[in-house]
Design a protein around this motif. Structure first.
Motif, PDB file in Angstrom:
ATOM      1  N   ILE A  70       0.145 -25.398   7.417  1.00  0.00           N
ATOM      2  CA  ILE A  70       0.383 -26.335   8.520  1.00  0.00           C
ATOM      3  C   ILE A  70      -0.629 -26.075   9.629  1.00  0.00           C
ATOM      4  O   ILE A  70      -0.818 -24.927  10.048  1.00  0.00           O
ATOM      5  N   SER A  71      -1.251 -27.148  10.106  1.00  0.00           N
ATOM      6  CA  SER A  71      -2.106 -27.055  11.285  1.00  0.00           C
ATOM      7  C   SER A  71      -1.970 -28.345  12.087  1.00  0.00           C
ATOM      8  O   SER A  71      -1.455 -29.346  11.582  1.00  0.00           O
ATOM      9  N   PRO A  72      -2.465 -28.346  13.318  1.00  0.00           N
ATOM     10  CA  PRO A  72      -2.407 -29.556  14.139  1.00  0.00           C
ATOM     11  C   PRO A  72      -3.420 -30.633  13.733  1.00  0.00           C
ATOM     12  O   PRO A  72      -3.459 -31.695  14.353  1.00  0.00           O
ATOM     13  N   ASP A  73      -4.209 -30.401  12.708  1.00  0.00           N
ATOM     14  CA  ASP A  73      -5.210 -31.381  12.276  1.00  0.00           C
ATOM     15  C   ASP A  73      -4.548 -32.611  11.652  1.00  0.00           C
ATOM     16  O   ASP A  73      -3.406 -32.564  11.215  1.00  0.00           O
ATOM     17  N   THR A  74      -5.320 -33.688  11.551  1.00  0.00           N
ATOM     18  CA  THR A  74      -4.834 -34.938  10.969  1.00  0.00           C
ATOM     19  C   THR A  74      -4.788 -34.847   9.447  1.00  0.00           C
ATOM     20  O   THR A  74      -5.431 -33.980   8.836  1.00  0.00           O
ATOM     21  N   VAL A  75      -4.063 -35.766   8.843  1.00  0.00           N
ATOM     22  CA  VAL A  75      -4.012 -35.847   7.379  1.00  0.00           C
ATOM     23  C   VAL A  75      -5.426 -36.056   6.840  1.00  0.00           C
ATOM     24  O   VAL A  75      -5.824 -35.417   5.854  1.00  0.00           O
ATOM     25  N   GLN A  76      -6.206 -36.922   7.478  1.00  0.00           N
ATOM     26  CA  GLN A  76      -7.570 -37.204   7.009  1.00  0.00           C
ATOM     27  C   GLN A  76      -8.434 -35.941   7.034  1.00  0.00           C
ATOM     28  O   GLN A  76      -9.213 -35.693   6.111  1.00  0.00           O
ATOM     29  N   SER A  77      -8.290 -35.137   8.065  1.00  0.00           N
ATOM     30  CA  SER A  77      -9.023 -33.874   8.145  1.00  0.00           C
ATOM     31  C   SER A  77      -8.599 -32.945   7.007  1.00  0.00           C
ATOM     32  O   SER A  77      -9.440 -32.316   6.358  1.00  0.00           O
ATOM     33  N   ASN A  86     -11.805 -27.095  -2.625  1.00  0.00           N
ATOM     34  CA  ASN A  86     -10.950 -27.083  -3.820  1.00  0.00           C
ATOM     35  C   ASN A  86      -9.656 -26.306  -3.593  1.00  0.00           C
ATOM     36  O   ASN A  86      -9.245 -25.499  -4.438  1.00  0.00           O
ATOM     37  N   LEU A  87      -9.030 -26.538  -2.452  1.00  0.00           N
ATOM     38  CA  LEU A  87      -7.782 -25.855  -2.121  1.00  0.00           C
ATOM     39  C   LEU A  87      -6.638 -26.467  -2.922  1.00  0.00           C
ATOM     40  O   LEU A  87      -6.619 -27.674  -3.148  1.00  0.00           O
ATOM     41  N   VAL A  88      -5.696 -25.657  -3.335  1.00  0.00           N
ATOM     42  CA  VAL A  88      -4.586 -26.166  -4.136  1.00  0.00           C
ATOM     43  C   VAL A  88      -3.272 -26.246  -3.351  1.00  0.00           C
ATOM     44  O   VAL A  88      -2.331 -26.897  -3.799  1.00  0.00           O
ATOM     45  N   VAL A  89      -3.192 -25.606  -2.207  1.00  0.00           N
ATOM     46  CA  VAL A  89      -1.972 -25.613  -1.408  1.00  0.00           C
ATOM     47  C   VAL A  89      -1.887 -26.915  -0.615  1.00  0.00           C
ATOM     48  O   VAL A  89      -2.858 -27.309   0.026  1.00  0.00           O
ATOM     49  N   PRO A  90      -0.726 -27.593  -0.640  1.00  0.00           N
ATOM     50  CA  PRO A  90      -0.582 -28.786   0.184  1.00  0.00           C
ATOM     51  C   PRO A  90      -0.648 -28.424   1.665  1.00  0.00           C
ATOM     52  O   PRO A  90      -0.116 -27.397   2.085  1.00  0.00           O
ATOM     53  N   LEU A  91      -1.303 -29.292   2.432  1.00  0.00           N
ATOM     54  CA  LEU A  91      -1.483 -29.058   3.859  1.00  0.00           C
ATOM     55  C   LEU A  91      -0.727 -30.115   4.653  1.00  0.00           C
ATOM     56  O   LEU A  91      -0.906 -31.318   4.434  1.00  0.00           O
ATOM     57  N   ALA A  92       0.111 -29.654   5.584  1.00  0.00           N
ATOM     58  CA  ALA A  92       0.903 -30.549   6.422  1.00  0.00           C
ATOM     59  C   ALA A  92       0.195 -30.761   7.760  1.00  0.00           C
ATOM     60  O   ALA A  92      -0.345 -29.824   8.343  1.00  0.00           O
ATOM     61  N   SER A  93       0.235 -31.993   8.213  1.00  0.00           N
ATOM     62  CA  SER A  93      -0.414 -32.379   9.460  1.00  0.00           C
ATOM     63  C   SER A  93       0.606 -32.395  10.596  1.00  0.00           C
ATOM     64  O   SER A  93       1.641 -33.067  10.511  1.00  0.00           O
ATOM     65  N   ASP A  94       0.304 -31.671  11.683  1.00  0.00           N
ATOM     66  CA  ASP A  94       1.234 -31.562  12.809  1.00  0.00           C
ATOM     67  C   ASP A  94       0.541 -31.740  14.163  1.00  0.00           C
ATOM     68  O   ASP A  94       0.630 -30.882  15.040  1.00  0.00           O
ATOM     69  N   PRO A  95      -0.153 -32.884  14.381  1.00  0.00           N
ATOM     70  CA  PRO A  95      -0.840 -33.070  15.668  1.00  0.00           C
ATOM     71  C   PRO A  95       0.117 -33.195  16.861  1.00  0.00           C
ATOM     72  O   PRO A  95      -0.279 -32.911  17.993  1.00  0.00           O
ATOM     73  N   GLU A  96       1.366 -33.582  16.614  1.00  0.00           N
ATOM     74  CA  GLU A  96       2.340 -33.686  17.708  1.00  0.00           C
ATOM     75  C   GLU A  96       3.140 -32.398  17.899  1.00  0.00           C
ATOM     76  O   GLU A  96       4.066 -32.357  18.708  1.00  0.00           O
ATOM     77  N   HIS A  97       2.830 -31.364  17.123  1.00  0.00           N
ATOM     78  CA  HIS A  97       3.462 -30.040  17.228  1.00  0.00           C
ATOM     79  C   HIS A  97       4.964 -30.089  16.940  1.00  0.00           C
ATOM     80  O   HIS A  97       5.747 -29.360  17.545  1.00  0.00           O
TER      81      HIS A  97
END
Length: 162
Positions: A70-77, A86-97
């Protein structure tokens, strides 16, 4: 909001993932969840950390855990970042914290004498019961994923049999 401690009910949240899915923490109950919070995509330390978690993703899965970065970056980022390395872990977008703040990770930081608000790199092991089982601060980036994996192994070994 006070910092979370072991045994607290993990704050629930819903965030979009880079693969187009939605991650809802409460929906993962019944199995452990490992959340690793990192400051930003494509920076040196965050790239190293995400690569290490990706390299160990199968080991987390073997222990029955759902692993989410999880990071504050956007889904597009996240999409570009995951593809580039080539990352395999899903990344969650949390720009609104929505997760970052309830987990107590948006704090005042100091770097080279400059103060600013930012994310404190931390991982959480959430037990199958939805409670915080372990909080692991990343004191060093390299080796953090292994440290979290070892904490998960200990948690799983200590969990009562179903």
């Amino acid at each position: 909001m006070p910092d979370l401690t072991k045994g607290d009910l993990a704050p629930d949240f819903t965030l979009p993932l880079d693969d187009g899915q939605i991650f809802h923490l409460a929906a993962a109950r019944g199995r452990p969840v490992v959340l690793y919070f990192y400051p930003e995509d494509d920076s040196g330390g965050c790239t190293d950390e995400n690569r290490e978690f990706s390299d160990r993703a199968a080991a987390f899965a073997e222990l029955g855990a759902r692993l989410v970065g999880i990071s504050p970056d956007t889904v597009q980022s996240h999409v570009k970042f995951r593809k580039k390395y080539n990352l395999v872990v899903p990344l969650a977008s949390d720009p609104e914290h929505l997760a970052v703040e309830p987990y107590g990770l948006w704090k005042l930081k100091k770097l080279y004498g400059r103060e600013f608000m930012g994310l404190i790199r931390t991982s959480f092991i959430i037990g199958a019961d939805g409670r915080v089982a372990r909080i692991i601060r990343a004191t060093r980036i390299l080796g953090h994923a292994q440290k979290v994996l070892e904490a998960l192994e200990a948690h799983v070994a200590a969990a009562p049999a179903k």
